[in-house]
Design an enzyme around this catalytic site. Structure first.
Site: not given
Ligand code: GLN
Length: 487
Positions: A79, A154, A178
Site C-alpha cells: 500500500k 482505504s 481499511s
Molecule cells: N473508512 C474509515 C475512514 O475513512 C477508515 C479508514 C482506515 O481504516 N484507514 O477513516
C-alpha cells in the site's frame, strides 16, 4: 506457467524450492498481469519493475544456495502508505506526489528481509481517509467483480489487486476498517492485527492510536505466512509491543470443535442487507457443522463507535498532518508572498477535500474549550467500548459478524454524502477503538458480489482467528473464486 497467479503462497514457495519456476519468472508473470490487466482497475499506482527484477534475482540466488525461507522469491505489492526507499511514496495525495523516502518502513524492511519481491505500490484513499478509494489523488480504483463499483477503502488498491490476482499478496493498513472492508468488498482475506503487534515505523501516520498494518491475501493460510514476517517488536515504534511472535502457520490446524463463537447481536440489527445476513447464516451453519458452539453476545455501546471514531481519528490526523506544510514535507506552492501564504496555499493545493474536512473537524475538536467536550469524551466512550468487548470475551473465544453492511456500492453513490460513507465502517470501527485483532474472509457471494465474514479475536489471538478462517476455507471454496476477467 500460465497458472502461477492461481497458486497460494505455500504452493508458490514449493514451486520455487523445486525449481519448477524461478522468482524472476514469477515476478515477470505478475508484472505482465499488472501491465495487461490493471488499466481498467487503477489498483497499482507505481510499478517498480527494475527493483522487483533485482530483488527476484537475489531471491533466486538465495534459493540456489539453500538459504531461502518460506516467503523468499514471492512477489507482493505494498500500500502506498508505507515508505519505500527510492520508490515514490505518495499516500494517495498530491501533497506527496513526488516524495521519495530515504528509508524503508519496518514492514517493508521485514518482508524484504524474508526475501519477498516488491512489485510496486497500490492506490489508496488520500492519507487512508475513505471507504471507497474515491478520495485518491490518482483516481478511483474499480472493483474487479464489477468495475462500476468501488473496491472499498482505504486499502482498495491492495484488495482489488489481490482479487484480480495481479499479485499473490499485498499489505494494507486499518485505522477504522481499511483492511477488512475492502477485503470484504473484493472477496479476499485481510487481517488487522492487535494494536502494537506490527510496527508503525515508516507507515505514514493517520490516527496514531488506531493505525495498524496487516496482510491482505487470498486465504488465511497466505495471511499467516505474511503476518509471521511482519509482526514483532520494533524499538523504533514506541507503541510496538515487546512480546514474542506466535507461530501463525502452526496455529492453522487448531480444531474449531468446542470453540465458543459469539455472534454479535448488534451487528445483525438495523442496517444489515438481508442477503448479506443470509450469507452470514451459511457461514455460521458451516461452523456449527465443525462442532463450534454459537452463542449470542452483545456489544451494547457499539452504536457509539462511529461517533467516537470521527472525533478521535480527525483529532489525531489534524496533529499528524501538520508536518505537511511545504517546508518540512510535501508540496510547496509557487512564488509564496510570505510565510503564511506559503503554508496556506501549499496546504490548500496539496490536500483533497476529505483530508481538509478531517483536519478542520480535528482542529476544532482539540481547540481550547472543546477538548473536554469532544476528544476527552470520545476517549471515555472508547474505554466503555473496550469493556463491552472484555465482557463479550468472557462468554466467547471469537466474535463473529459481517465486515460490511452491504456488498460493494456503486462508484459515486456515496461520494457526496460523507456521513453515509462513514457508516460503511459501522461493524469494523469498534475493533480499532478497542485495539483488538480481526479479520475479514469471503463468505458466500450475493448478487454475484463478494461478502465479508468478520472474525474478532481477543488481544494477540491472531493465530486463533487465522485457524478458524483456515478451517472454514479448507471446507469451502468461497475464497477461491476469481472474477472471470482475471481468472
Ligand atoms: N473508512 C474509515 C475512514 O475513512 C477508515 C479508514 C482506515 O481504516 N484507514 O477513516
Amino acid at each position: 506457467m500460465d497458472e502461477l497467479h492461481r497458486k497460494s503462497i505455500a504452493e508458490l514457495s514449493a514451486g520455487l524450492a523445486e525449481k519448477a519456476f524461478s522468482s524472476v519468472e514469477l515476478t515477470r508473470h505478475f508484472l505482465a498481469r499488472i501491465r495487461d490487466l490493471d488499466s481498467g482497475l487503477n489498483s497499482v499506482i507505481t510499478v517498480a519493475e527494475k527493483e522487483a527484477l533485482l530483488q527476484a534475482g537475489a531471491a533466486d540466488e538465495r534459493i540456489q544456495k539453500g538459504e531461502a525461507g518460506p516467503l523468499t522469491g514471492i512477489p507482493l505489492l505494498h500500500k502506498d502508505i508505507f515508505c519505500t526507499k527510492g520508490v515514490r511514496t505518495s499516500c494517495g495525495s498530491f501533497m506527496l506526489d513526488n516524495f521519495i523516502s530515504p528509508y524503508d518502513a519496518t514492514v517493508v524492511e521485514r518482508l524484504a528481509a524474508a526475501g519477498m519481491v516488491m512489485l510496486g505500490k497500490t492506490n489508496m484513499d488520500e492519507f487512508a481517509m475513505g471507504s471507497s478509494n474515491e478520495t485518491s489523488h490518482y483516481g478511483p480504483v474499480k472493483n474487479p467483480w464489477d468495475t462500476e463499483r468501488v473496491p472499498g477503502g482505504s486499502s482498495g488498491g491492495s484488495a482489488a489487486a489481490v482479487a484480480a490476482r495481479l499479485a499473490p499478496a499485498a499489505t494494507g493498513t486499518d485505522t477504522g476498517g481499511s483492511i477488512r472492508q475492502p477485503a470484504a468488498l473484493c472477496g479476499i482475506t485481510g487481517l488487522k492485527p492487535t494494536y502494537g503487534r506490527v510496527s508503525r515505523y515508516g507507515m505514514i501516520a493517520f490516527a496514531s492510536s488506531l493505525d495498524q498494518a496487516g496482510p491482505m491475501a487470498r486465504s488465511a493460510d497466505d495471511c499467516a505466512w505474511l503476518l509471521s514476517a511482519m509482526a514483532g517488536f520494533d524499538e523504533r515504534d514506541s507503541t510496538s509491543v515487546e512480546r514474542p511472535v506466535d507461530d501463525y502457520p502452526g496455529a492453522l490446524e487448531q480444531p474449531v470443535k468446542g470453540l465458543r463463537i459469539g455472534v454479535v447481536k448488534e451487528f445483525f440489527e438495523t442496517g444489515l442487507d438481508k442477503d448479506v445476513a443470509a450469507s452470514m447464516e451459511q457461514a455460521m451453519e458451516e461452523l456449527k457443522r465443525f462442532g463450534a458452539e454459537l452463542v449470542e453476545v452483545s456489544l451494547p455501546h457499539s452504536e457509539y463507535s462511529v461517533a467516537a471514531y470521527y472525533v478521535v481519528a480527525p483529532a489525531e490526523c489534524s496533529s499528524n498532518l501538520a508536518r505537511f506544510d511545504g517546508v518540512r514535507f510535501g508540496h510547496r506552492c509557487e512564488d509564496p508572498k510570505d510565510l503564511e501564504d506559503l503554508y496556506k496555499r501549499s496546504r490548500a493545493e496539496g490536500f483533497g477535500a476529505e483530508v481538509k474536512r478531517r483536519i478542520m473537524i480535528g482542529t476544532y475538536a482539540l481547540s481550547a474549550g472543546y477538548y473536554d467536550a469532544y476528544y476527552l469524551k470520545a476517549q471515555q466512550v472508547r474505554q466503555i467500548i473496550a469493556q463491552d468487548f472484555r465482557d463479550a470475551f468472557a462468554q466467547a473465544d471469537v466474535l463473529l459478524g459481517p465486515a460490511s453492511p452491504d456488498v460493494a456500492f456503486r462508484l459515486g453513490e456515496k461520494a457526496s454524502d460523507p456521513v453515509s460513507m462513514y457508516l460503511s465502517d459501522i461493524y469494523t470501527i469498534a475493533v480499532n477503538l478497542a485495539g483488538l485483532p480481526a479479520l475479514s474472509m469471503p463468505a458466500p457471494r450475493v448478487k454475484g458480489l463478494p461478502v465479508g465474514l468478520q472474525l474478532i479475536g481477543n488481544y494477540f489471538d491472531e493465530g486463533r482467528l487465522l485457524g478458524v478462517a483456515h478451517q472454514l476455507q479448507k471446507a469451502t471454496d468461497w475464497h477461491l473464486q476469481t472474477p472471470e476477467a482475471f481468472s
